[in-house]
Design an enzyme around this catalytic site. Structure first.
Site, mmCIF file in Angstrom:
data_model
loop_
_atom_site.group_PDB
_atom_site.id
_atom_site.type_symbol
_atom_site.label_atom_id
_atom_site.label_comp_id
_atom_site.label_asym_id
_atom_site.label_seq_id
_atom_site.Cartn_x
_atom_site.Cartn_y
_atom_site.Cartn_z
ATOM 1 N N ILE A 14 0.828 -1.210 0.000
ATOM 2 C CA ILE A 14 0.000 0.000 0.000
ATOM 3 C C ILE A 14 0.863 1.260 0.000
ATOM 4 C CG2 ILE A 14 -0.352 0.305 2.520
ATOM 5 C CD1 ILE A 14 -2.912 0.794 -0.355
ATOM 6 N N SER A 36 12.441 0.958 6.159
ATOM 7 C CA SER A 36 12.060 -0.305 5.541
ATOM 8 C C SER A 36 12.957 -1.406 6.079
ATOM 9 C CB SER A 36 12.191 -0.198 4.014
ATOM 10 O OG SER A 36 12.135 -1.477 3.440
ATOM 11 N N LYS A 92 -5.225 1.651 7.835
ATOM 12 C CA LYS A 92 -6.254 0.827 8.470
ATOM 13 C C LYS A 92 -5.769 -0.620 8.529
ATOM 14 C CE LYS A 92 -7.939 -1.822 6.051
ATOM 15 N NZ LYS A 92 -7.608 -2.965 5.104
ATOM 16 N N ASP A 170 -9.667 -7.876 7.224
ATOM 17 C CA ASP A 170 -8.777 -6.847 6.668
ATOM 18 C C ASP A 170 -9.478 -6.115 5.522
ATOM 19 O OD1 ASP A 170 -5.898 -5.647 6.445
ATOM 20 O OD2 ASP A 170 -6.475 -6.223 4.406
HETATM 21 P P1 NAP Z 1 2.557 -5.546 2.939
HETATM 22 O O1 NAP Z 1 2.688 -5.480 1.459
HETATM 23 O O2 NAP Z 1 2.840 -6.829 3.622
HETATM 24 O O3 NAP Z 1 3.489 -4.401 3.504
HETATM 25 C C1 NAP Z 1 3.664 -4.174 4.855
HETATM 26 C C2 NAP Z 1 5.086 -3.690 5.066
HETATM 27 O O4 NAP Z 1 5.269 -3.335 6.423
HETATM 28 C C3 NAP Z 1 6.131 -4.791 4.798
HETATM 29 O O5 NAP Z 1 6.450 -4.882 3.436
HETATM 30 C C4 NAP Z 1 7.294 -4.300 5.616
HETATM 31 O O6 NAP Z 1 7.909 -3.314 4.807
HETATM 32 C C5 NAP Z 1 6.636 -3.569 6.795
HETATM 33 N N1 NAP Z 1 6.654 -4.401 7.999
HETATM 34 C C6 NAP Z 1 6.226 -5.683 8.108
HETATM 35 N N2 NAP Z 1 6.399 -6.113 9.362
HETATM 36 C C7 NAP Z 1 6.940 -5.089 10.046
HETATM 37 C C8 NAP Z 1 7.373 -4.932 11.398
HETATM 38 N N3 NAP Z 1 7.287 -5.939 12.275
HETATM 39 N N4 NAP Z 1 7.894 -3.745 11.769
HETATM 40 C C9 NAP Z 1 8.011 -2.733 10.887
HETATM 41 N N5 NAP Z 1 7.616 -2.826 9.587
HETATM 42 C C10 NAP Z 1 7.086 -3.999 9.182
HETATM 43 O O7 NAP Z 1 1.124 -5.105 3.408
HETATM 44 P P2 NAP Z 1 0.180 -3.988 2.760
HETATM 45 O O8 NAP Z 1 -0.757 -4.645 1.828
HETATM 46 O O9 NAP Z 1 0.978 -2.837 2.275
HETATM 47 O O10 NAP Z 1 -0.685 -3.613 4.040
HETATM 48 C C11 NAP Z 1 -0.188 -2.781 5.073
HETATM 49 C C12 NAP Z 1 -1.365 -2.138 5.764
HETATM 50 O O11 NAP Z 1 -2.067 -1.348 4.807
HETATM 51 C C13 NAP Z 1 -2.366 -3.171 6.301
HETATM 52 O O12 NAP Z 1 -2.845 -2.774 7.547
HETATM 53 C C14 NAP Z 1 -3.461 -3.178 5.252
HETATM 54 O O13 NAP Z 1 -4.733 -3.474 5.813
HETATM 55 C C15 NAP Z 1 -3.424 -1.739 4.766
HETATM 56 N N6 NAP Z 1 -3.939 -1.572 3.411
HETATM 57 C C16 NAP Z 1 -3.532 -2.392 2.395
HETATM 58 C C17 NAP Z 1 -4.084 -2.239 1.123
HETATM 59 C C18 NAP Z 1 -3.669 -3.083 -0.058
HETATM 60 O O14 NAP Z 1 -4.266 -2.948 -1.131
HETATM 61 N N7 NAP Z 1 -2.648 -3.927 0.049
HETATM 62 C C19 NAP Z 1 -5.049 -1.257 0.900
HETATM 63 C C20 NAP Z 1 -5.390 -0.403 1.931
HETATM 64 C C21 NAP Z 1 -4.827 -0.577 3.179
HETATM 65 P P3 NAP Z 1 9.455 -3.020 4.873
HETATM 66 O O15 NAP Z 1 10.194 -4.296 4.650
HETATM 67 O O16 NAP Z 1 9.624 -2.001 3.812
HETATM 68 O O17 NAP Z 1 9.678 -2.495 6.267
#
Ligand code: NAP
Length: 313
Positions: A14, A36, A92, A170
């Site tokens: 995101i 990151s 969120k 989610d």
């Molecule tokens: P994601 O692709 O898994 O990305 C999350 C990122 O957070 C990871 O790539 C990592 O990035 C970082 N991270 C993971 N564990 C961590 C930790 N323990 N401490 C610090 N950083 C950590 O997930 P995402 O889809 O972007 O979702 C993230 C949030 O956005 C969720 O709450 C989701 O509900 C929300 N969201 C997602 C979407 C969607 O379309 N995917 C849409 C709206 C909202 P680094 O390696 O760069 O640190």
């Protein structure tokens, strides 16, 4: 020069799909630092850290952080950011538990800093019009259908199946963030069935029944399912006691009223989020809408757990 420097924490899907391009196009904001864990960065950005604590301590020009991590770690990061004097934007769901969110709100108020718990789906044009149409009316029927293919939308996201990852809630919480926004009266979870794959700690599907006024003639329900292949559904149908029929389709971007198209605009959810954040920052305000989050917590409180077949990515 942008008015507010943003530290982006977590450069996953995101953050790269939405936050980075939307901030780049918004004259009020600029990404001045990223944290990151995997060492990802943005072209030409000097202030890049693996540890978000280093960002909070060392980065220059960070007025606010946008926390784009999974929800399990959001509270610890947000709390530290507020302690470091930064305004905070939360992806969120805003935290892992309701108590964490309450505490963040208390801390931001005490520190005089902005806390913005974002609900991106609320920024679709159809949502505000639906809210306007339903104001003061009595609801007879609410039918939420949120069915998508988890393999397509969340490939390899292990955190989403862990405790505090919310599973199908989610995406489901996006539907609830629209519902709580448009409903003219508060909504309560009356019962829920949560389907957990035998090998996972979070549900793959959920069926919810709500109450609003408690009247015998109201039927309010939601179905969330991650096992949907083929056509994906993000629809909310509402019927009022006085005969108005609304359909919010495609996640809230399309609204039809009594079968006729009323609103159809391309999704500009994150542009709306950053416009709102700019307004909050300049006015010194905070925006924490806990209603969608509370409904999810309530579903887990009253929900009946059933076990379904194991899920493999
Ligand atoms: P994601 O692709 O898994 O990305 C999350 C990122 O957070 C990871 O790539 C990592 O990035 C970082 N991270 C993971 N564990 C961590 C930790 N323990 N401490 C610090 N950083 C950590 O997930 P995402 O889809 O972007 O979702 C993230 C949030 O956005 C969720 O709450 C989701 O509900 C929300 N969201 C997602 C979407 C969607 O379309 N995917 C849409 C709206 C909202 P680094 O390696 O760069 O640190």
């Amino acid at each position: 020069m942008a008015r507010y420097g943003i530290g982006l924490i977590g450069l996953g899907k995101i953050a790269t799909d939405q936050h980075v391009p939307v901030i780049a196009a918004d004259p009020d904001f600029e990404v001045v630092a990223v944290a990151s864990q995997r060492g990802e960065s943005l072209p030409g950005l000097a202030q890049s850290y693996r540890d978000w604590q280093d960002l909070l301590r060392d980065a220059k020009g960070v007025d606010a952080v946008a926390i784009c991590t999974p929800p399990q770690v959001r509270y610890v990061i947000a709390r530290a950011a507020l302690s470091a004097g930064k305004h905070v934007l939360l992806e969120k769901p805003p935290a892992a538990t309701v108590s964490e969110l309450v505490d963040l709100q208390r801390r931001s108020t005490a520190a005089g800093l902005t806390l913005f718990a974002t609900w991106h789906s609320q920024f679709n044009a159809g949502v505000e019009e639906a809210r306007r149409q339903l104001a003061g009316r009595q609801i007879r029927r609410l039918e939420v259908t949120w069915k998508e293919d988890v393999r397509h939308w969340h490939p390899g996201q292990a955190w989403i199946w862990e405790p505090g990852g919310f599973g199908v809630f989610d995406p489901g919480i996006n539907a609830l963030s629209i519902v709580t926004r448009i409903m003219p009266t508060p909504l309560f979870v009356r019962s829920a069935t949560l389907s957990f794959p035998a090998n996972r700690a979070a549900p793959i599907a959920a069926d919810l029944v709500f109450a609003a006024t408690g009247g015998a003639d109201e039927t309010l329900s939601a179905v969330f399912d991650w096992r949907q292949t083929g056509k994906q559904s993000w629809d909310i149908a509402v019927e009022t006691q006085d005969g108005l029929h609304l359909l919010l389709a495609e996640g809230g971007s399309k609204l039809s009223i009594n079968g006729k198209p009323a609103v159809e605009e391309p999704s500009r959810e994150y542009q709306g989020i950053y416009r709102r954040f700019a307004a909050l920052l300049s006015g010194g305000g905070t925006d924490v809408d806990a209603d969608p989050f509370r409904l999810v917590a309530d579903a887990f409180l009253v929900g009946r757990r059933v076990e379904v077949e194991p899920f493999e990515d």
